[in-house]
Design an enzyme around this catalytic site. Structure first.
Site, mmCIF file in Angstrom:
data_model
loop_
_atom_site.group_PDB
_atom_site.id
_atom_site.type_symbol
_atom_site.label_atom_id
_atom_site.label_comp_id
_atom_site.label_asym_id
_atom_site.label_seq_id
_atom_site.Cartn_x
_atom_site.Cartn_y
_atom_site.Cartn_z
ATOM 1 N N PHE A 170 -8.821 -15.754 -4.071
ATOM 2 C CA PHE A 170 -9.494 -14.380 -4.076
ATOM 3 C C PHE A 170 -9.679 -13.965 -5.458
ATOM 4 O O PHE A 170 -10.353 -13.285 -5.996
ATOM 5 C CB PHE A 170 -8.424 -13.566 -3.367
ATOM 6 N N GLN A 194 -4.719 -16.359 -1.990
ATOM 7 C CA GLN A 194 -4.666 -15.145 -3.099
ATOM 8 C C GLN A 194 -5.316 -15.756 -4.300
ATOM 9 O O GLN A 194 -6.088 -15.030 -5.038
ATOM 10 C CB GLN A 194 -3.322 -14.611 -3.425
ATOM 11 N N HIS A 217 1.319 1.165 -5.728
ATOM 12 C CA HIS A 217 0.127 0.789 -5.811
ATOM 13 C C HIS A 217 -1.010 1.872 -6.440
ATOM 14 O O HIS A 217 -1.616 1.525 -7.063
ATOM 15 C CB HIS A 217 -0.492 0.105 -4.681
ATOM 16 N N HIS A 253 0.835 -1.113 -0.219
ATOM 17 C CA HIS A 253 -0.048 -0.223 0.162
ATOM 18 C C HIS A 253 0.916 1.373 -0.022
ATOM 19 O O HIS A 253 1.036 1.972 0.901
ATOM 20 C CB HIS A 253 -1.043 0.012 1.166
ATOM 21 N N ASP A 311 -8.939 -1.370 -8.279
ATOM 22 C CA ASP A 311 -8.125 -1.837 -7.104
ATOM 23 C C ASP A 311 -7.720 -3.041 -7.155
ATOM 24 O O ASP A 311 -6.728 -3.308 -6.413
ATOM 25 C CB ASP A 311 -8.965 -1.110 -6.059
ATOM 26 N N HIS A 322 -6.644 6.813 -2.670
ATOM 27 C CA HIS A 322 -7.717 5.930 -1.895
ATOM 28 C C HIS A 322 -7.084 5.063 -0.990
ATOM 29 O O HIS A 322 -7.738 4.343 -0.127
ATOM 30 C CB HIS A 322 -8.117 4.903 -3.201
ATOM 31 N N ASP A 323 -5.310 4.924 -0.884
ATOM 32 C CA ASP A 323 -4.845 4.219 0.391
ATOM 33 C C ASP A 323 -3.727 5.105 0.966
ATOM 34 O O ASP A 323 -2.880 4.729 1.576
ATOM 35 C CB ASP A 323 -4.161 2.941 -0.223
#
Length: 390
Positions: free
Chosen positions: A348, A345, A143, A139, A294, A178-179
């Protein structure tokens, strides 16, 4: 039993981690417990650091010389490539990938001309925002630049043509921020520890609310008022745009993912698409695009995709090390001693990321070709993970 999967590679300064014969270029960063403790302590105090820093855009050149290598990878043609080399941007920009990607995307949408932007203010804001990111393994400004690039890739063309230029600017700013301020630790930890920031937002979308607040509070500084193109009497429009930014960032919270998917599935079942002449539908479209961007790196070419997979798992494991050092239970997926993390992952990608890009062309038809390309690449990546034993 099948062939054992490769062990999870090390990360940190001086390491030369590899996976499937590719160098892992995000694994030079590390976040040992004492560093994460610093991130958690600084959480909520980012604007104090901005104020203390004074001017920090002096060494970040803008505008760039036309013939510079950096300018050449920021052209409209260059930034529209799905396999864009973000690592080359990081190196050529002296580690300012977010500032320069944002300039490239702002120019792609011709916003300096359409909005008569004060580019000195824009540049100052972008530099402050990038500086407010922590040096996390995942993050971080790389990113944010990656998600911004994916957002523009999905939107550009017939879809973006329908959006008012000031809303396109908000999409860009929301994606950039956003992060921002992310400590490399998740919401669950902050809530369990009753962190001040968790209390401030009543334990709801804690980090997402915080990211949006930093982005918006920076605009309140006169020298960084990126919305200064609005007339002085346009207070209502300013508030609408700022509210949009907050809603877009809140839409990246994984805790709202299942509801977002269900709402769009309901729309598809009813035979509807998003009506981009409606402000409410434009916000839904923006939330879908930014949230999907994202989660889009599983749809990047394999050599790019594996960079991000290893970085996020390394960041999860760093949180687990931090929790263990504090005598706390290690959060799910954060225990480096339990498994290598990459199999979870893969699941995901299949169950959370892929459905977004199947939904998008059904409600935003002009994204269809790009989404089909992305899903095709994602399926090939998932097959590759499977063939490696994950």
């Amino acid at each position: 039993a099948g062939t054992p999967t490769p062990p999870f590679p090390p990360n940190g300064p001086g390491t030369t981690a590899q996976f499937d014969s590719h160098d892992l270029l995000l694994m030079q960063e590390e976040c040992p417990p004492h560093k994460l403790e610093g991130h958690v302590s600084a959480l909520g105090k980012e604007l104090d650091a901005v104020a203390a820093a004074g001017s920090f855009d002096v060494d970040v050149v803008w505008p760039l010389p036309e013939d510079s290598p950096l300018q050449q990878i920021l052209t409209s043609e260059a930034v529209q490539q799905w396999d864009y080399d973000l690592f080359k941007l990081r190196d050529l920009s002296d580690n300012h990938p977010l500032v320069y990607m944002a300039h490239g995307i702002i120019n792609l949408f011709q916003l300096p001309e359409k909005l008569k932007l004060d580019m000195k203010v824009v540049h100052r804001y972008l530099c402050a925002l990038e500086r407010s990111y922590n040096k996390c393994i995942y993050h971080n400004p790389m990113h944010a630049a990656d998600v911004l690039h994916a957002t523009a890739y999905l939107l550009y063309g017939k879809t973006s043509d329908v959006f008012p230029p000031d809303e396109l600017l908000i999409i860009i700013l929301a994606t950039c921020g956003h992060d921002v301020g992310h400590p490399g630790i998740n919401n669950t930890y902050l809530i369990k520890q009753s962190h001040d920031v968790a209390n401030r937002y009543a334990n709801k979308s804690v980090l997402e609310n915080h990211h949006a607040s930093i982005s918006l509070e920076l605009m309140e500084r006169e020298d960084m008022d990126i919305l200064s193109f609005l007339p002085a009497d346009a207070r209502e429009r300013r508030e609408e745009l700022q509210d949009m930014l907050r809603q877009l960032v809140l839409g990246t919270d994984m805790s709202v993912h299942m509801k977002m998917v269900a709402d769009f599935q309901e729309m598809i079942t009813a035979g509807k698409t998003l009506d981009l002449t409606s402000r409410a539908d434009r916000i839904l479209a923006m939330q879908l695009v930014v949230h999907s961007a994202d989660l889009s790196n599983p749809g990047k070419p394999w050599s790019i995709h594996i960079q991000w997979t290893h970085a996020i798992v390394a960041e999860f494991f760093s949180q687990g090390d931090f929790e263990r050092s504090q005598g706390l239970d290690v959060s799910p997926m954060c225990d480096r001693t339990a498994n290598c993390g990459r199999s979870s992952q893969k699941n995901f990608f299949l169950n959370f990321c892929r459905p977004l890009f199947v939904i998008m062309p059904k409600v935003l038809p002009d994204t269809a070709e790009r989404c089909f390309h992305l899903v095709d690449q994602m399926d090939r990546n998932i097959a590759r993970w499977t063939s490696l034993g994950f």
